[in-house]
Write a protein that holds these residues in place. Sequence first.
Motif, PDB file in Angstrom:
ATOM      1  N   PRO A  79       0.809  -1.229   0.000  1.00  0.00           N
ATOM      2  CA  PRO A  79       0.000   0.000   0.000  1.00  0.00           C
ATOM      3  C   PRO A  79       0.837   1.272   0.000  1.00  0.00           C
ATOM      4  O   PRO A  79       0.495   2.256  -0.668  1.00  0.00           O
ATOM      5  N   PHE A 131       0.702   3.978  -3.017  1.00  0.00           N
ATOM      6  CA  PHE A 131       0.316   5.364  -2.734  1.00  0.00           C
ATOM      7  C   PHE A 131       1.401   6.331  -3.186  1.00  0.00           C
ATOM      8  O   PHE A 131       1.105   7.370  -3.791  1.00  0.00           O
ATOM      9  N   TRP A 146      -5.124   8.517   1.635  1.00  0.00           N
ATOM     10  CA  TRP A 146      -4.354   7.556   2.427  1.00  0.00           C
ATOM     11  C   TRP A 146      -5.188   7.005   3.588  1.00  0.00           C
ATOM     12  O   TRP A 146      -5.064   5.833   3.938  1.00  0.00           O
ATOM     13  N   TRP A 156      -7.417   4.415   1.908  1.00  0.00           N
ATOM     14  CA  TRP A 156      -6.694   3.744   0.844  1.00  0.00           C
ATOM     15  C   TRP A 156      -7.334   2.428   0.417  1.00  0.00           C
ATOM     16  O   TRP A 156      -7.327   2.107  -0.780  1.00  0.00           O
ATOM     17  N   ALA A 177      -7.827   2.321  -3.503  1.00  0.00           N
ATOM     18  CA  ALA A 177      -6.997   1.394  -4.267  1.00  0.00           C
ATOM     19  C   ALA A 177      -7.804   0.556  -5.245  1.00  0.00           C
ATOM     20  O   ALA A 177      -7.303   0.190  -6.305  1.00  0.00           O
ATOM     21  N   ARG A 237       1.904  11.214   3.940  1.00  0.00           N
ATOM     22  CA  ARG A 237       1.405  10.061   4.699  1.00  0.00           C
ATOM     23  C   ARG A 237       1.505  10.294   6.198  1.00  0.00           C
ATOM     24  O   ARG A 237       0.588   9.967   6.950  1.00  0.00           O
TER      25      ARG A 237
END
Length: 372
Positions: free
Chosen positions: A111, A115, A152, A155, A159, A287
């Motif tokens: 992940p 990202f 984020w 996510w 995604a 993040r």
Amino acid sequence: MTQSPATPLPSPKERRRLRESGSLTQAQVAERVGVSRETVRSWERGRTTPRGDKREAYAKLLASLERPTPRQDPAKQPTVTVSLEKSTEPQPHPRPEPAPATATPATPLTPTQAFDALYAFCAPALVRQAYLLTGRRELARESVERSFQLAWQRWPEVAVDRDPAGWVRATAYEYALSPWHRFRPRYRHPEPPPPDPADRALLTALLKLPAPHRRTLMLYDGVGLDLPETAAETEASTPATANRLLHAREALAARLPELSDPAVLHRRLAELASTERLRAARPPTVRIGSERRARFWTRAAIAFTVALIGTTALTVRTAPTHYEPPIAPGAEVQGVPPRVAPGSLSDEEVELREKLRGEMTSGPERLLPLSR
């Protein structure tokens, strides 16, 4: 005319994947085949099919782009579309390098890696788009950072989205065009305009458009989305989106007649966006900021819940346990003689006072009434 078996073409989705695997834009493919960018976009969406010499050239180009690399899962490595770049050179696509024939299949991206790849690919162009929408450099950076921080936090949802770049772009546009920024002290005064008079005139004309028209114009003529995609992202019907686009173009053409051509308008928007040195923060910074914001709001929610529970417990502890009837309102009492105003004693009162004084004696004897 039927499709010739001598020149087979892959599926529309595969055509787009092959183009992106070769780091080519739709404009570059259109230039090599000899068609317009809208035609290539229509081929990749399956709306139309190339014919004749164009089909031969397109099939030969796609065949040269084929690579023996395994396909990535769209949920692990999203496909993004970026416009308004500073130069016409193709941007590097976040994809793994071709593996050797004897190597094992490429491992899926984590992940964090997915990202960071999405952020590095989309953030630079998205900052420039937000600047054209707001005319403020700091607000453009803040809008992009907030949108990626929210991405984020969500996510797992982003995604697996069909268009992660569109998800982030819509969030950034919503934040940048929020009317509440006008009440923030740091955004009450305008920022210095671009030094070039032509760029300054174009930015001023853009900022005078209503926010929905400005956003529609940016998505269609700036990013390069088609009309249904622009309508879907702005949450409006296709006729309403078309009317907004026409009104925005007419307003710009009225102030700047040289921008009446959509191709010239697209080029001028890209030039105006590339003149500003706008840099987005690095992915780890975004993040970390997202995680800090999530922790802050989680702790705030916990504190509010604890305070609510304490208030409820105190109310239950101090509340009465039985019913207490209210006190009845007072009632008027009849037969009470009126009060006499203060003044001199009457003859009867004077006689009674003298009698009481004459019958009283000193000592412990008690005064007793005399019988008559």
